[in-house]
Design a protein around this motif. Structure first.
Motif, short mmCIF file in Angstrom:
data_model
loop_
_atom_site.label_atom_id
_atom_site.label_comp_id
_atom_site.label_asym_id
_atom_site.label_seq_id
_atom_site.Cartn_x
_atom_site.Cartn_y
_atom_site.Cartn_z
N MET A 26 0.82 -1.21 0.00
CA MET A 26 0.00 0.00 0.00
C MET A 26 0.85 1.26 0.00
O MET A 26 0.58 2.19 -0.75
CB MET A 26 -0.94 0.01 1.21
N VAL A 27 1.88 1.32 0.83
CA VAL A 27 2.68 2.54 0.91
C VAL A 27 3.46 2.80 -0.36
O VAL A 27 3.85 3.93 -0.63
CB VAL A 27 3.63 2.57 2.14
N ASN A 28 3.66 1.78 -1.16
CA ASN A 28 4.36 1.95 -2.43
C ASN A 28 3.39 2.23 -3.58
O ASN A 28 3.83 2.38 -4.72
CB ASN A 28 5.23 0.73 -2.74
N SER A 29 2.09 2.31 -3.29
CA SER A 29 1.13 2.63 -4.34
C SER A 29 1.10 4.14 -4.58
O SER A 29 1.45 4.94 -3.69
CB SER A 29 -0.27 2.11 -3.97
N LYS A 30 0.68 4.52 -5.78
CA LYS A 30 0.68 5.93 -6.16
C LYS A 30 -0.28 6.74 -5.29
O LYS A 30 -1.42 6.34 -5.08
CB LYS A 30 0.28 6.06 -7.62
N GLY A 31 0.19 7.85 -4.78
CA GLY A 31 -0.64 8.75 -4.02
C GLY A 31 -0.74 8.47 -2.53
O GLY A 31 -1.37 9.24 -1.80
N PHE A 32 -0.13 7.38 -2.06
CA PHE A 32 -0.20 7.07 -0.63
C PHE A 32 0.61 8.11 0.14
O PHE A 32 1.70 8.48 -0.28
CB PHE A 32 0.32 5.66 -0.34
N PRO A 33 0.09 8.60 1.26
CA PRO A 33 0.74 9.69 2.01
C PRO A 33 1.98 9.24 2.79
O PRO A 33 1.89 8.89 3.97
CB PRO A 33 -0.36 10.18 2.94
N VAL A 34 3.11 9.23 2.12
CA VAL A 34 4.36 8.82 2.76
C VAL A 34 5.43 9.87 2.52
O VAL A 34 5.36 10.67 1.60
CB VAL A 34 4.88 7.46 2.24
N ASP A 46 -2.30 11.42 9.65
CA ASP A 46 -3.60 12.06 9.51
C ASP A 46 -4.10 12.11 8.07
O ASP A 46 -5.21 12.59 7.82
CB ASP A 46 -3.62 13.45 10.15
N ARG A 47 -3.33 11.61 7.11
CA ARG A 47 -3.76 11.58 5.71
C ARG A 47 -4.16 10.17 5.23
O ARG A 47 -4.68 10.01 4.14
CB ARG A 47 -2.66 12.10 4.79
N VAL A 48 -3.92 9.16 6.05
CA VAL A 48 -4.20 7.78 5.64
C VAL A 48 -5.69 7.55 5.44
O VAL A 48 -6.10 7.00 4.41
CB VAL A 48 -3.63 6.77 6.67
N ASP A 49 -6.52 7.98 6.38
CA ASP A 49 -7.96 7.77 6.24
C ASP A 49 -8.50 8.44 4.99
O ASP A 49 -9.33 7.87 4.27
CB ASP A 49 -8.71 8.27 7.48
N GLU A 50 -8.03 9.64 4.70
CA GLU A 50 -8.45 10.37 3.49
C GLU A 50 -8.08 9.56 2.24
O GLU A 50 -8.89 9.41 1.33
CB GLU A 50 -7.75 11.72 3.46
N PHE A 51 -6.87 9.00 2.21
CA PHE A 51 -6.45 8.17 1.08
C PHE A 51 -7.34 6.94 0.94
O PHE A 51 -7.76 6.60 -0.16
CB PHE A 51 -4.99 7.74 1.26
N LEU A 52 -7.64 6.29 2.06
CA LEU A 52 -8.46 5.09 2.02
C LEU A 52 -9.88 5.40 1.53
O LEU A 52 -10.45 4.64 0.75
CB LEU A 52 -8.50 4.42 3.40
N TYR A 53 -10.47 6.50 1.97
CA TYR A 53 -11.81 6.88 1.52
C TYR A 53 -11.83 7.15 0.03
O TYR A 53 -12.79 6.80 -0.66
CB TYR A 53 -12.33 8.11 2.28
N LYS A 54 -10.78 7.76 -0.49
CA LYS A 54 -10.72 8.06 -1.92
C LYS A 54 -10.53 6.80 -2.76
O LYS A 54 -10.80 6.79 -3.95
CB LYS A 54 -9.57 9.03 -2.23
N ASN A 55 -10.03 5.74 -2.13
CA ASN A 55 -9.73 4.50 -2.85
C ASN A 55 -10.62 3.34 -2.43
O ASN A 55 -10.19 2.18 -2.52
CB ASN A 55 -8.25 4.16 -2.66
N ILE A 56 -11.82 3.62 -2.01
CA ILE A 56 -12.75 2.55 -1.65
C ILE A 56 -13.01 1.69 -2.88
O ILE A 56 -13.28 2.20 -3.97
CB ILE A 56 -14.07 3.14 -1.11
N GLY A 57 -12.88 0.39 -2.71
CA GLY A 57 -13.12 -0.53 -3.80
C GLY A 57 -11.87 -0.90 -4.58
O GLY A 57 -11.89 -1.82 -5.39
N VAL A 58 -10.76 -0.21 -4.33
CA VAL A 58 -9.51 -0.50 -5.02
C VAL A 58 -8.83 -1.68 -4.33
O VAL A 58 -8.81 -1.77 -3.11
CB VAL A 58 -8.56 0.73 -5.00
N THR A 59 -8.29 -2.59 -5.12
CA THR A 59 -7.57 -3.73 -4.58
C THR A 59 -6.07 -3.44 -4.56
O THR A 59 -5.53 -2.98 -5.54
CB THR A 59 -7.81 -4.99 -5.43
N PHE A 60 -5.45 -3.68 -3.42
CA PHE A 60 -4.01 -3.47 -3.29
C PHE A 60 -3.30 -4.80 -3.28
O PHE A 60 -3.75 -5.76 -2.80
CB PHE A 60 -3.68 -2.70 -1.99
#
Length: 60
Positions: A26-34, A46-60
């Motif tokens: 996940m952390v190596n995926s594009k746009g992950f807050p690292v 504090d940016r992880v939840d925002e990233f997860l909400y934007k990527n609902i339904g995406v398979t990692f």
């Protein structure tokens, strides 16, 4: 631990109840807050939840 703004990938995995391998995927995926400091990867907590909400339904 809750006061830290940056957490390691292992701390991220423990906090979100996922395996370490999946956390690294996940952390190596594009746009992950690292932030990458050399070989060290730190997750912006504090940016992880925002990233997860934007990527609902995406398979990692």
């Amino acid at each position: 631990m809750d006061s830290k703004k940056l957490i390691t990938v292992k701390e991220f995995a423990m906090e979100y109840g996922i395996g370490t391998n999946k956390a690294y995927e996940m952390v190596n995926s594009k746009g992950f807050p690292v932030v990458k400091l050399g070989r060290k990867i730190l997750v912006i907590r504090d940016r992880v939840d925002e990233f997860l909400y934007k990527n609902i339904g995406v398979t990692f």
